[in-house]
Design a protein around this motif. Structure first.
Motif, PDB file in Angstrom:
ATOM      1  N   VAL A  82      13.419 -10.310   0.217  1.00  0.00           N
ATOM      2  CA  VAL A  82      13.521  -9.673  -1.102  1.00  0.00           C
ATOM      3  C   VAL A  82      12.536  -8.520  -1.209  1.00  0.00           C
ATOM      4  CG1 VAL A  82      13.255 -10.024  -3.585  1.00  0.00           C
ATOM      5  CG2 VAL A  82      14.324 -11.803  -2.185  1.00  0.00           C
ATOM      6  N   ALA A  83      11.304  -8.723  -0.698  1.00  0.00           N
ATOM      7  CA  ALA A  83      10.304  -7.653  -0.731  1.00  0.00           C
ATOM      8  C   ALA A  83      10.776  -6.443   0.061  1.00  0.00           C
ATOM      9  CB  ALA A  83       8.979  -8.158  -0.173  1.00  0.00           C
ATOM     10  N   ALA A  84      11.412  -6.687   1.227  1.00  0.00           N
ATOM     11  CA  ALA A  84      11.930  -5.585   2.029  1.00  0.00           C
ATOM     12  C   ALA A  84      13.073  -4.872   1.313  1.00  0.00           C
ATOM     13  CB  ALA A  84      12.405  -6.106   3.387  1.00  0.00           C
ATOM     14  N   GLU A  85      13.933  -5.623   0.636  1.00  0.00           N
ATOM     15  CA  GLU A  85      15.051  -5.012  -0.085  1.00  0.00           C
ATOM     16  C   GLU A  85      14.566  -4.211  -1.276  1.00  0.00           C
ATOM     17  OE1 GLU A  85      17.569  -8.279  -1.011  1.00  0.00           O
ATOM     18  OE2 GLU A  85      18.469  -8.371   0.994  1.00  0.00           O
ATOM     19  N   ALA A 121      17.308  -4.005   6.961  1.00  0.00           N
ATOM     20  CA  ALA A 121      17.502  -4.645   8.262  1.00  0.00           C
ATOM     21  C   ALA A 121      16.564  -5.826   8.503  1.00  0.00           C
ATOM     22  CB  ALA A 121      17.314  -3.614   9.374  1.00  0.00           C
ATOM     23  N   MET A 122      15.792  -6.203   7.499  1.00  0.00           N
ATOM     24  CA  MET A 122      14.791  -7.246   7.684  1.00  0.00           C
ATOM     25  C   MET A 122      15.407  -8.642   7.729  1.00  0.00           C
ATOM     26  SD  MET A 122      11.483  -7.378   8.067  1.00  0.00           S
ATOM     27  CE  MET A 122      10.077  -8.490   7.961  1.00  0.00           C
ATOM     28  N   SER A 123      16.582  -8.807   7.161  1.00  0.00           N
ATOM     29  CA  SER A 123      17.143 -10.145   6.996  1.00  0.00           C
ATOM     30  C   SER A 123      17.414 -10.837   8.333  1.00  0.00           C
ATOM     31  CB  SER A 123      18.429 -10.078   6.165  1.00  0.00           C
ATOM     32  OG  SER A 123      19.368  -9.219   6.777  1.00  0.00           O
ATOM     33  N   LEU A 147      15.314 -12.089  -6.372  1.00  0.00           N
ATOM     34  CA  LEU A 147      14.534 -13.313  -6.199  1.00  0.00           C
ATOM     35  C   LEU A 147      15.232 -14.483  -6.881  1.00  0.00           C
ATOM     36  CD1 LEU A 147      11.877 -14.327  -4.973  1.00  0.00           C
ATOM     37  CD2 LEU A 147      10.801 -13.965  -7.196  1.00  0.00           C
ATOM     38  N   ALA A 148      15.855 -14.230  -8.025  1.00  0.00           N
ATOM     39  CA  ALA A 148      16.597 -15.283  -8.708  1.00  0.00           C
ATOM     40  C   ALA A 148      17.753 -15.771  -7.835  1.00  0.00           C
ATOM     41  CB  ALA A 148      17.128 -14.781 -10.045  1.00  0.00           C
ATOM     42  N   PHE A 149      18.380 -14.853  -7.102  1.00  0.00           N
ATOM     43  CA  PHE A 149      19.453 -15.250  -6.186  1.00  0.00           C
ATOM     44  C   PHE A 149      18.901 -16.056  -5.016  1.00  0.00           C
ATOM     45  CE2 PHE A 149      21.618 -14.283  -2.155  1.00  0.00           C
ATOM     46  CZ  PHE A 149      22.854 -14.867  -2.401  1.00  0.00           C
ATOM     47  N   ALA A 150      17.717 -15.658  -4.547  1.00  0.00           N
ATOM     48  CA  ALA A 150      17.129 -16.319  -3.375  1.00  0.00           C
ATOM     49  C   ALA A 150      16.827 -17.784  -3.650  1.00  0.00           C
ATOM     50  CB  ALA A 150      15.857 -15.593  -2.942  1.00  0.00           C
ATOM     51  N   LEU A 206       0.815  -1.220   0.000  1.00  0.00           N
ATOM     52  CA  LEU A 206       0.000   0.000   0.000  1.00  0.00           C
ATOM     53  C   LEU A 206       0.846   1.267   0.000  1.00  0.00           C
ATOM     54  CD1 LEU A 206      -2.797  -1.070   2.525  1.00  0.00           C
ATOM     55  CD2 LEU A 206      -2.903  -1.038   0.024  1.00  0.00           C
ATOM     56  N   GLY A 207       2.158   1.130  -0.136  1.00  0.00           N
ATOM     57  CA  GLY A 207       3.022   2.305  -0.246  1.00  0.00           C
ATOM     58  C   GLY A 207       3.556   2.810   1.075  1.00  0.00           C
ATOM     59  N   GLY A 208       3.558   1.996   2.111  1.00  0.00           N
ATOM     60  CA  GLY A 208       4.036   2.442   3.419  1.00  0.00           C
ATOM     61  C   GLY A 208       5.518   2.255   3.639  1.00  0.00           C
ATOM     62  N   GLY A 209       6.245   1.717   2.648  1.00  0.00           N
ATOM     63  CA  GLY A 209       7.672   1.516   2.778  1.00  0.00           C
ATOM     64  C   GLY A 209       8.459   2.790   2.517  1.00  0.00           C
TER      65      GLY A 209
END
Length: 581
Positions: free
Chosen positions: A339-342, A348-350, A322-325, A223-226
């Motif tokens: 990946v979504a956080a990056e 810092a999500m990892s 995502l391909a790396f993941a 929703l655009g909160g990042g």
């Protein structure tokens, strides 16, 4: 009747006979008469009442549902969805999870109908033997146990690999962490069902909180909160697209991508059926088991379907990250949520995700060892394994079954050596097909149960719980399960040559099916067993024991409520919170 159950006289038994005088009509279910303290008792196959062999009913509905969630929600959701998204696109992932979720509901409803009527010690192994064919019960029980004694060390290995995100294997050998986790799960299982149930409840409750946080986090990003303030919505469903081609081009490639997600979704949902193993330790099982089955289905369907929908909204399937993941180890770097956080600019999500993954695999390994021990106990109770495995200690723990199952967890130490990891991976791939075989066996047993119920006139009104779609739902789910089992590794047949790696994948992916059939027909050849006709199925032997246990439990709970007085806030928990915890 105080419990609302309609009790019928078994058609094959004389109403004038004593409950202990089963004669020849019990079809081999009553094995021995035992004299203890001047009283005569009967040992009924699949139902343990002796203090030396009986389990303790220490699991409430909240414990059962959380044990199921602890075993089913794990790396398949938080990691596996990344590979599926990169391979097939967001629409394929979402649709496949919804379809397989409905199949899971039909499997659990079929199991719940039988378990609520007769919650015996042997679990669904005993149902297969009693309502369908003893050879099916033998094959189901041993293959299910075989699956869990391999999955348990695999989970321990995954936990050690996750820790390598922080501690390199050159600094600390992963065998150290494997040993620590193995000792912990053995201790948790050894201290009794009440301790295990309470521990797994809080551990899995924490997992549910984590999943809810991740879902809310993903929703805020969509929703655009990042940090990027980008309202993505369903943009990635248009560009690069909702469906990705896989192996081939055009419509056939998009269908192959979708079907690969069906296989991924199936294995992500495997484990929900373990509710059927807990029935012997459930309090008031005729109420708690149906409730646990329905709540487990709603929660897992919500967690999985909503999560994969949000991941598809936040991450394009052609993302380089995502391909790396999809090639990374089972740590945070392999999670599509990281990946979504990056993509949104959060770095810092990892570490948070990696800690969550570690908790997930530890909880799953704890549940897996529990299921392995109770499955072996159920086999012994059903007469399909040595009798020593059904002996319990004063806490009601099948100590010999637990110890023998835990020995196989030492296989995890194979992974200390790099060159054995691939071999162990093939071994795991070999056993995962047994999860589908379990669903198929439960559905076949329910179909035989329904046919016998119709022949003997056991009406829906007499059952504590009835599967919503009845026998037709089981037929539909059985068709889907067989189709997925046969096409599990379809990619070895399409696209490219049948090379060395495809040959190994084919062998390890499909060998489980002939092994399962060998279990069935080998048992038939040795024991000369036959499938039960509808008029031969025994619905009633041992049911009077369960009835008395239920009446005593309800009376005791009524007395406790009268002594405590009306509880405050209970309605708030039941209405607003109980569906989640």
């Amino acid at each position: 009747m105080s419990d609302g159950l309609v009790r019928r006289t078994p058609p094959s038994r004389d109403p004038e006979k004593s409950d202990l005088d089963l004669g020849d009509d019990s079809k081999g279910l009553a094995e021995t008469n035992i004299i203890r303290d001047g009283q005569q008792t009967v040992h009924i196959r699949g139902l343990e009442t002796s203090p030396e062999t009986s389990l303790h009913r220490g699991l409430q509905a909240r414990h059962i549902t959380m044990i199921a969630i602890g075993g089913a929600i794990g790396t398949g959701l938080i990691i596996g969805t990344g590979k599926a998204l990169a391979q097939a696109g967001p629409a394929s992932v979402f649709i496949s999870y919804v379809i397989i979720g409905m199949v899971v509901f039909l499997v659990m409803a079929a199991l719940g109908e039988m378990a609520a009527w007769l919650p015996i010690s042997a679990g669904f192994t005993g149902y297969a033997s009693r309502f369908c064919d003893p050879s099916l019960g033998f094959a189901l029980g041993w293959s299910y146990w075989f699956k869990y004694i391999i999955v348990t060390p695999n989970q321990l290995t995954a936990a050690a690999l996750v820790i390598q995100f922080w501690v390199d294997r050159d600094r600390v050998n992963p065998g150290v962490f494997i040993a620590i986790f193995l000792v912990l799960i053995c201790c948790i299982n050894y201290f009794g069902i009440r301790f295990f149930g309470e521990f797994e409840f809080w551990l899995s409750s924490f997992k549910v909180i984590i999943i809810v946080i991740i879902i809310l986090f993903s929703l805020v990003l969509a929703l655009g909160g990042g940090p990027d303030h980008d309202r993505k919505g369903f943009r990635y469903w248009n560009n690069p697209g909702a469906f990705k081609e896989y192996i081939n081009e055009g419509p056939s490639g998009r269908f192959l991508g979708f079907w690969s997600c069906m296989v991924n979704a199936t294995f992500a949902f495997l484990g929900t059926e373990l509710v059927g193993v807990t029935v012997a330790e459930a309090q008031n099982p005729r109420k708690t088991v149906p409730r646990a089955i329905k709540l487990t289905f709603y929660r897992i369907l919500f967690f999985y379907c909503f999560s994969v929908l949000l991941v598809g909204m936040n991450v394009p399937y052609d993302s380089e990250a995502l391909a790396f993941a999809t090639k990374a180890k089972p740590g945070a770097s392999a999670s599509p949520f990281v990946v979504a956080a990056e993509v949104a600019g959060i770095k810092a999500m990892s570490h948070f995700i990696n800690a969550c993954i570690l908790l997930f695999v530890f909880s799953a390994s704890n549940s897996d060892l529990y299921i392995a021990s109770r499955t072996l106990y159920g086999l012994a109770s059903d007469g399909q394994a040595p009798a020593i495995f059904k002996r319990t200690d004063k806490r009601g723990v099948p100590i010999y079954a637990l110890g023998f199952s835990a020995l196989f967890s030492l296989l995890a130490f194979m992974n200390v050596s790099d060159d054995s990891t691939k071999v162990f991976g093939y071994f795991v791939n070999l056993t995962t097909i047994f999860g589908l075989m379990t669903w198929i066996s439960i559905l076949v047993t329910h179909i035989f149960w329904c046919r016998a119920r119709k022949r003997q006139g056991l009406a829906n009104e007499a059952l504590p719980y009835v599967a919503p779609l009845g026998i037709y739902g089981s037929y539909g789910a059985l068709f889907m399960c067989i189709l997925v089992a046969l096409t599990k590794n379809y990619d070895v047949f399409v696209g490219g040559d049948f090379g060395k790696e495809k040959y190994k994948t084919f062998i390890t992916g499909y060998l489980g099916i002939p092994l399962y059939l060998i279990f069935i027909f080998g048992h038939k050849a040795v024991n000369k067993t036959k499938g039960l006709r509808p008029d031969e199925v025994d619905f009633y032997t041992g049911k009077d024991i369960i009835d008395r246990e239920e009446e005593e439990f309800l009376a005791r709970k009524a007395a406790e409520r009268a002594a405590k007085g009306p509880s405050r806030g209970g309605w708030f928990y039941r209405v607003f919170i109980s569906w989640l915890f």
